[in-house]
Every structure is written in C-alpha cells, then in structure tokens.
Design an enzyme around this catalytic site. Sequence first.
Site, PDB file in Angstrom:
ATOM      1  N   THR A  18       5.129  -9.472 -23.931  1.00  0.00           N
ATOM      2  CA  THR A  18       6.352 -10.264 -24.068  1.00  0.00           C
ATOM      3  C   THR A  18       7.347  -9.646 -25.042  1.00  0.00           C
ATOM      4  O   THR A  18       8.399 -10.236 -25.307  1.00  0.00           O
ATOM      5  CB  THR A  18       6.012 -11.685 -24.550  1.00  0.00           C
ATOM      6  OG1 THR A  18       5.292 -11.599 -25.790  1.00  0.00           O
ATOM      7  CG2 THR A  18       5.152 -12.418 -23.531  1.00  0.00           C
ATOM      8  N   ASN A  40       1.204  -5.014 -30.689  1.00  0.00           N
ATOM      9  CA  ASN A  40       2.047  -5.137 -29.498  1.00  0.00           C
ATOM     10  C   ASN A  40       1.985  -3.909 -28.604  1.00  0.00           C
ATOM     11  O   ASN A  40       1.574  -3.994 -27.458  1.00  0.00           O
ATOM     12  CB  ASN A  40       3.510  -5.389 -29.899  1.00  0.00           C
ATOM     13  CG  ASN A  40       3.794  -6.837 -30.199  1.00  0.00           C
ATOM     14  OD1 ASN A  40       3.031  -7.720 -29.840  1.00  0.00           O
ATOM     15  ND2 ASN A  40       4.908  -7.091 -30.860  1.00  0.00           N
ATOM     16  N   TYR A  75       8.539  -5.484 -26.497  1.00  0.00           N
ATOM     17  CA  TYR A  75       9.276  -4.313 -26.016  1.00  0.00           C
ATOM     18  C   TYR A  75       9.021  -4.070 -24.528  1.00  0.00           C
ATOM     19  O   TYR A  75       9.929  -3.737 -23.753  1.00  0.00           O
ATOM     20  CB  TYR A  75       8.863  -3.103 -26.844  1.00  0.00           C
ATOM     21  CG  TYR A  75       9.761  -1.891 -26.775  1.00  0.00           C
ATOM     22  CD1 TYR A  75      10.936  -1.891 -26.036  1.00  0.00           C
ATOM     23  CD2 TYR A  75       9.420  -0.738 -27.470  1.00  0.00           C
ATOM     24  CE1 TYR A  75      11.750  -0.766 -25.991  1.00  0.00           C
ATOM     25  CE2 TYR A  75      10.227   0.387 -27.438  1.00  0.00           C
ATOM     26  CZ  TYR A  75      11.389   0.365 -26.694  1.00  0.00           C
ATOM     27  OH  TYR A  75      12.185   1.482 -26.657  1.00  0.00           O
ATOM     28  N   LEU A  90       8.546  -6.140 -22.128  1.00  0.00           N
ATOM     29  CA  LEU A  90       9.346  -7.020 -21.280  1.00  0.00           C
ATOM     30  C   LEU A  90      10.780  -6.503 -21.164  1.00  0.00           C
ATOM     31  O   LEU A  90      11.383  -6.547 -20.084  1.00  0.00           O
ATOM     32  CB  LEU A  90       9.328  -8.443 -21.831  1.00  0.00           C
ATOM     33  CG  LEU A  90      10.022  -9.508 -20.980  1.00  0.00           C
ATOM     34  CD1 LEU A  90       9.363  -9.623 -19.615  1.00  0.00           C
ATOM     35  CD2 LEU A  90       9.993 -10.857 -21.697  1.00  0.00           C
ATOM     36  N   SER A  91      11.331  -5.999 -22.262  1.00  0.00           N
ATOM     37  CA  SER A  91      12.699  -5.470 -22.228  1.00  0.00           C
ATOM     38  C   SER A  91      12.787  -4.206 -21.381  1.00  0.00           C
ATOM     39  O   SER A  91      13.874  -3.827 -20.934  1.00  0.00           O
ATOM     40  CB  SER A  91      13.192  -5.196 -23.651  1.00  0.00           C
ATOM     41  OG  SER A  91      12.524  -4.079 -24.220  1.00  0.00           O
ATOM     42  N   ASP A 115      12.520   8.271 -20.940  1.00  0.00           N
ATOM     43  CA  ASP A 115      12.800   8.058 -22.369  1.00  0.00           C
ATOM     44  C   ASP A 115      11.504   8.018 -23.158  1.00  0.00           C
ATOM     45  O   ASP A 115      11.472   8.398 -24.328  1.00  0.00           O
ATOM     46  CB  ASP A 115      13.558   6.750 -22.563  1.00  0.00           C
ATOM     47  CG  ASP A 115      15.009   6.848 -22.122  1.00  0.00           C
ATOM     48  OD1 ASP A 115      15.482   7.974 -21.884  1.00  0.00           O
ATOM     49  OD2 ASP A 115      15.665   5.804 -22.024  1.00  0.00           O
ATOM     50  N   ASP A 155       7.223 -14.156 -35.238  1.00  0.00           N
ATOM     51  CA  ASP A 155       6.174 -13.215 -34.844  1.00  0.00           C
ATOM     52  C   ASP A 155       6.255 -11.916 -35.640  1.00  0.00           C
ATOM     53  O   ASP A 155       5.240 -11.258 -35.885  1.00  0.00           O
ATOM     54  CB  ASP A 155       6.271 -12.915 -33.349  1.00  0.00           C
ATOM     55  CG  ASP A 155       5.751 -14.061 -32.480  1.00  0.00           C
ATOM     56  OD1 ASP A 155       5.092 -14.963 -33.029  1.00  0.00           O
ATOM     57  OD2 ASP A 155       6.018 -14.054 -31.270  1.00  0.00           O
ATOM     58  N   HIS A 191       9.870  12.598 -16.028  1.00  0.00           N
ATOM     59  CA  HIS A 191      10.710  12.665 -17.225  1.00  0.00           C
ATOM     60  C   HIS A 191      11.192  11.249 -17.502  1.00  0.00           C
ATOM     61  O   HIS A 191      11.633  10.541 -16.596  1.00  0.00           O
ATOM     62  CB  HIS A 191      11.905  13.589 -17.003  1.00  0.00           C
ATOM     63  CG  HIS A 191      12.803  13.686 -18.192  1.00  0.00           C
ATOM     64  ND1 HIS A 191      12.654  14.672 -19.156  1.00  0.00           N
ATOM     65  CD2 HIS A 191      13.837  12.913 -18.610  1.00  0.00           C
ATOM     66  CE1 HIS A 191      13.567  14.497 -20.095  1.00  0.00           C
ATOM     67  NE2 HIS A 191      14.309  13.437 -19.785  1.00  0.00           N
TER      68      HIS A 191
END
Length: 275
Positions: free
Chosen positions: A181, A138, A183, A185-186, A170, A66, A168
């Site tokens: 599916t 994505n 970033y 998903l993580s 990240d 991908d 606040h």
Amino acid sequence: MEVGIVARKGSDRAAVVAADLRDAVAAAGASVWLDAETASALDGPDPGRSVDALADSDLAVAVGGDGTFLFVARNADDTPIVGVNLGEVGFLNALSPEDAEDAILAEVQAFDDGEVRVREVPRLAARAGDWESVPAANEVVVQGDRRGPGSGIDYEVRVDGVPYSESHADGVLVATPTGSTAYNLSERGPLVHPEVSGLIVNEMAARDGMPPLVVDLDATVTVVVEDPSGAIVVSDGRNATTLDGPISVTIERTTPPMRIAGPPSDFFEALEKLS
C-alpha cells in the site's frame, strides 16, 4: 516492565498524547520513558532517552502515522510495537488516541501475566557481497541515480535463480504485503492483503518489462546490473547506498520480523482513506 514511547517529530499533539500515555503507564507501575525528541517538545525536566533503547525495552509505542511506526521499528529490533494513529491512513497504527490508554494498559497487564500476543510481519534485506541493507518493512528498491528519460538502469530480475525479466527501468521494487500500500501502489503494483504470504516484484516504469509479480515469501529475488556505474539500493525510502557495478543484489526475508502488539488494524477501513 519497561515501555518506550516515541511521538511523531514536530507534532505538538503527538507529544501531548505521548506524555498522557507515559503518565498512565507509570501510574500502572511500569517503567516508562519518552525519546529525547518528544521530551524536548514538552519542555519538561526529563531529557528523554535515545531511540536505541527501544531494542532493550519490553514494549514500544509509536504515536503518529505509519512513518513514525516504521521509524520506531527500525530502532526496536524485535521489541513488540503498538501504534497510535493520529488520523492518518493507519495500516500499521491501529489505535485511536481515545482508545490508546486502555489498550496499552492492557498490554502492560498482559506482560505481567505472561500473555502478550504479537503478530509477526516480514521484513526484507538486500545483500551484495559483504554489504547488507537496513531491514525494510515496506520495500527495497534497486534504482538508478535519477528517474525519467535518459536515466534508470539496465537489469535482469531472477527469482530463486531463474530469470524472470530483463529490461530498462527507473528501478526494481520488491515489497512485503505491508508495503503493497506504499511505494508499490504508487508504481501501479497490486494491493496485497497482510495475511497473504508473498513478496511483490514490481519493475518501475519499465521499457518492456513484465507485469508485477507476487512470489513466495521465502523466495530470493536477485537484481543483476551489469553497468559499471552500478545502482542505488534504498530501504523504506531512506538509507540509500550506492553500489558500483557490475553488481548482483539479492533481496529476501530477514530476521527479526517486525512484531506488532495490541489490536490489529482494519485493512479495508484503512484502504477507504486512500480514495
């Protein structure tokens, strides 16, 4: 008809598959070329061409995973793309190397017959003042300069101008169904079927933010960062741009969409490879 073929960088197998496809397409009477990196990997007399030429081709072929598909998409503009999957998860690359030749020759014939069919997949762009990001297939992320304790950004998220969350974190991630599916998903965001017409808003490790939210595909998501240090905007994990604050970053669907040709991938079969 002109077909451009790009293989995953550093993969001898991908380069060999690309060369076999080049020969098959050329034998069918179409004009075909490899990108310079792939041609160099084969040590042949053909120097290849710049990937920028994909935008002027009639069909682009991505051989790899991908990541290779997304690389091709960033350079292909609205040229239809067919993906050949070399054993990875393959949400975008639907074809096995064994099936690739017949499927791509079928696309060449469909072009000659004026019957090419494509599926359009949304892409996103971030904007702030006169600046605009590279289109993302994505996700777009608005984040601090690093992650973890003592870092991140203070922000407000608005959807179509209406406040949704203020916290606040990240960073704030806005993803397409394709990117659900990746970033997203993580970061514990939801899986979204590719046929769902929506965008995901996901606050990354938020101190007291809201749950991930799915909004309309045509919604405008705005991330407001008042801190003078600003934020970093990242498209599909690359092309990071630092913007001074205070800054208001809008994220919404852009044109052209990513256009995919050939047989569709099996979403649920690809999901099995994630486990």
